[in-house]
Scaffold this active site. Structure first.
Site, PDB file in Angstrom:
ATOM      1  N   GLY A 140       0.846  -1.196   0.000  1.00  0.00           N
ATOM      2  CA  GLY A 140       0.000   0.000   0.000  1.00  0.00           C
ATOM      3  C   GLY A 140       0.881   1.245   0.000  1.00  0.00           C
ATOM      4  O   GLY A 140       1.991   1.216   0.527  1.00  0.00           O
TER       5      GLY A 140
ATOM      6  N   GLN B   4       3.039  10.020   1.124  1.00  0.00           N
ATOM      7  CA  GLN B   4       4.329   9.320   1.217  1.00  0.00           C
ATOM      8  C   GLN B   4       5.256   9.628   0.047  1.00  0.00           C
ATOM      9  O   GLN B   4       6.445   9.293   0.095  1.00  0.00           O
ATOM     10  CB  GLN B   4       4.108   7.804   1.307  1.00  0.00           C
ATOM     11  CG  GLN B   4       3.371   7.384   2.577  1.00  0.00           C
ATOM     12  CD  GLN B   4       3.234   5.887   2.654  1.00  0.00           C
ATOM     13  OE1 GLN B   4       2.282   5.323   2.136  1.00  0.00           O
ATOM     14  NE2 GLN B   4       4.183   5.230   3.298  1.00  0.00           N
TER      15      GLN B   4
ATOM     16  N   CYS C 174       5.396   0.225   7.764  1.00  0.00           N
ATOM     17  CA  CYS C 174       5.078   1.323   6.851  1.00  0.00           C
ATOM     18  C   CYS C 174       6.328   1.697   6.071  1.00  0.00           C
ATOM     19  O   CYS C 174       7.416   1.785   6.643  1.00  0.00           O
ATOM     20  CB  CYS C 174       4.591   2.519   7.661  1.00  0.00           C
ATOM     21  SG  CYS C 174       4.157   3.951   6.662  1.00  0.00           S
ATOM     22  N   LEU C 175       6.189   1.929   4.784  1.00  0.00           N
ATOM     23  CA  LEU C 175       7.340   2.282   3.949  1.00  0.00           C
ATOM     24  C   LEU C 175       7.966   3.618   4.367  1.00  0.00           C
ATOM     25  O   LEU C 175       9.127   3.867   4.082  1.00  0.00           O
ATOM     26  CB  LEU C 175       6.928   2.338   2.469  1.00  0.00           C
ATOM     27  CG  LEU C 175       6.486   1.008   1.845  1.00  0.00           C
ATOM     28  CD1 LEU C 175       6.064   1.211   0.401  1.00  0.00           C
ATOM     29  CD2 LEU C 175       7.571  -0.055   1.951  1.00  0.00           C
TER      30      LEU C 175
ATOM     31  N   HIS D  31      -4.980   1.672   7.340  1.00  0.00           N
ATOM     32  CA  HIS D  31      -3.592   2.155   7.439  1.00  0.00           C
ATOM     33  C   HIS D  31      -3.335   3.263   6.404  1.00  0.00           C
ATOM     34  O   HIS D  31      -2.794   4.321   6.739  1.00  0.00           O
ATOM     35  CB  HIS D  31      -2.612   0.988   7.233  1.00  0.00           C
ATOM     36  CG  HIS D  31      -1.169   1.396   7.251  1.00  0.00           C
ATOM     37  ND1 HIS D  31      -0.294   1.031   8.259  1.00  0.00           N
ATOM     38  CD2 HIS D  31      -0.438   2.150   6.377  1.00  0.00           C
ATOM     39  CE1 HIS D  31       0.894   1.561   7.999  1.00  0.00           C
ATOM     40  NE2 HIS D  31       0.844   2.233   6.860  1.00  0.00           N
ATOM     41  N   GLU D  32      -3.752   3.015   5.165  1.00  0.00           N
ATOM     42  CA  GLU D  32      -3.535   4.021   4.110  1.00  0.00           C
ATOM     43  C   GLU D  32      -4.406   5.249   4.343  1.00  0.00           C
ATOM     44  O   GLU D  32      -3.983   6.383   4.105  1.00  0.00           O
ATOM     45  CB  GLU D  32      -3.810   3.427   2.725  1.00  0.00           C
ATOM     46  CG  GLU D  32      -2.913   2.266   2.331  1.00  0.00           C
ATOM     47  CD  GLU D  32      -1.433   2.505   2.575  1.00  0.00           C
ATOM     48  OE1 GLU D  32      -0.969   3.647   2.369  1.00  0.00           O
ATOM     49  OE2 GLU D  32      -0.747   1.562   3.003  1.00  0.00           O
TER      50      GLU D  32
ATOM     51  N   HIS E  31      -2.917   7.725   6.567  1.00  0.00           N
ATOM     52  CA  HIS E  31      -1.929   8.591   5.911  1.00  0.00           C
ATOM     53  C   HIS E  31      -2.568   9.865   5.361  1.00  0.00           C
ATOM     54  O   HIS E  31      -1.989  10.949   5.487  1.00  0.00           O
ATOM     55  CB  HIS E  31      -1.254   7.855   4.743  1.00  0.00           C
ATOM     56  CG  HIS E  31      -0.104   6.989   5.163  1.00  0.00           C
ATOM     57  ND1 HIS E  31       1.021   7.479   5.782  1.00  0.00           N
ATOM     58  CD2 HIS E  31       0.089   5.654   5.048  1.00  0.00           C
ATOM     59  CE1 HIS E  31       1.860   6.485   6.027  1.00  0.00           C
ATOM     60  NE2 HIS E  31       1.323   5.356   5.597  1.00  0.00           N
TER      61      HIS E  31
HETATM   62 NI    NI Z   1       2.155   3.443   5.729  1.00  0.00          NI
END
Ligand code: NI
Length: 187
Positions: A45, A50, A98-99, A140-141, A144
């Protein structure tokens, strides 16, 4: 095109993202780039903040998990201007990563079911219900684009332990195999 992923501490990750219109410049290309950036980082995701854009857009592709569980086959989706209108069910604990926060994985509690309204990449509107891991990925997304991160959900002793690592990340001390944009660079 692979874009750098903004790391913890970047102000854009804390902005409440704005809706976009169907004529948002180069939207198709942006979505393609987001998928490419996500695959390159081995993610499932990725949200627009991000990659430095405070807009309500995120992408999810659970295909990498389909090898172990066929129910994830073909779950590749684009969410534009989403609104989670309902969260229901039990609180479920599961480890997340998370990236934008590489190297940190923590247990996060989330409700098991959501109802979400959104537009897809063709600006067709949807009103859908998701549960379990599908809901979790979306939640989660969705966090963001609300300026939230999964580490915000951690409390107590775990939060203290994570804090040190997050401070190092702000200083640019991070090793990951993909292109990133930390707050301070190492050089
Ligand atoms: Ni994330």
């Amino acid at each position: 095109m692979i874009l750098p992923i903004y790391l913890y501490g970047q102000p854009v990750l804390r902005e409440v993202a704005k809706d976009i219109s169907a004529d948002y410049p180069n939207l198709k290309e942006l979505i393609t780039n987001m998928f490419e950036t996500m695959y390159n980082a081995d993610g499932i995701g990725l949200a627009a903040p991000q990659i430095g854009l405070a807009i309500r857009l995120f992408v999810i592709d659970l295909e990498p998990l389909a090898e172990d569980n066929p129910k994830y086959t073909g779950f590749k989706k684009v969410f534009i201007n989403p609104q989670i209108v309902e969260e229901t069910g039990e609180l479920v604990k599961m480890e997340e990563g998370c990236l934008s926060i590489p190297g940190i994985n923590e247990i996060v509690e989330r409700q098991e079911q959501i109802r979400i309204q959104y537009f897809d990449e063709n600006f067709v509107s949807h009103d859908e219900v998701y549960n379990d891991f599908f809901a979790r990925c979306i939640q989660h997304e969705y966090d963001h684009i609300e300026g939230k991160l999964f580490v915000d959900h951690i409390s107590g002793i775990r939060k203290q332990l994570v804090k040190g690592k997050l401070n190092n990340m702000i200083k640019g001390k991070t090793n990951c195999h993909y292109k990133v944009k930390p707050v301070q660079s190492k050089n």
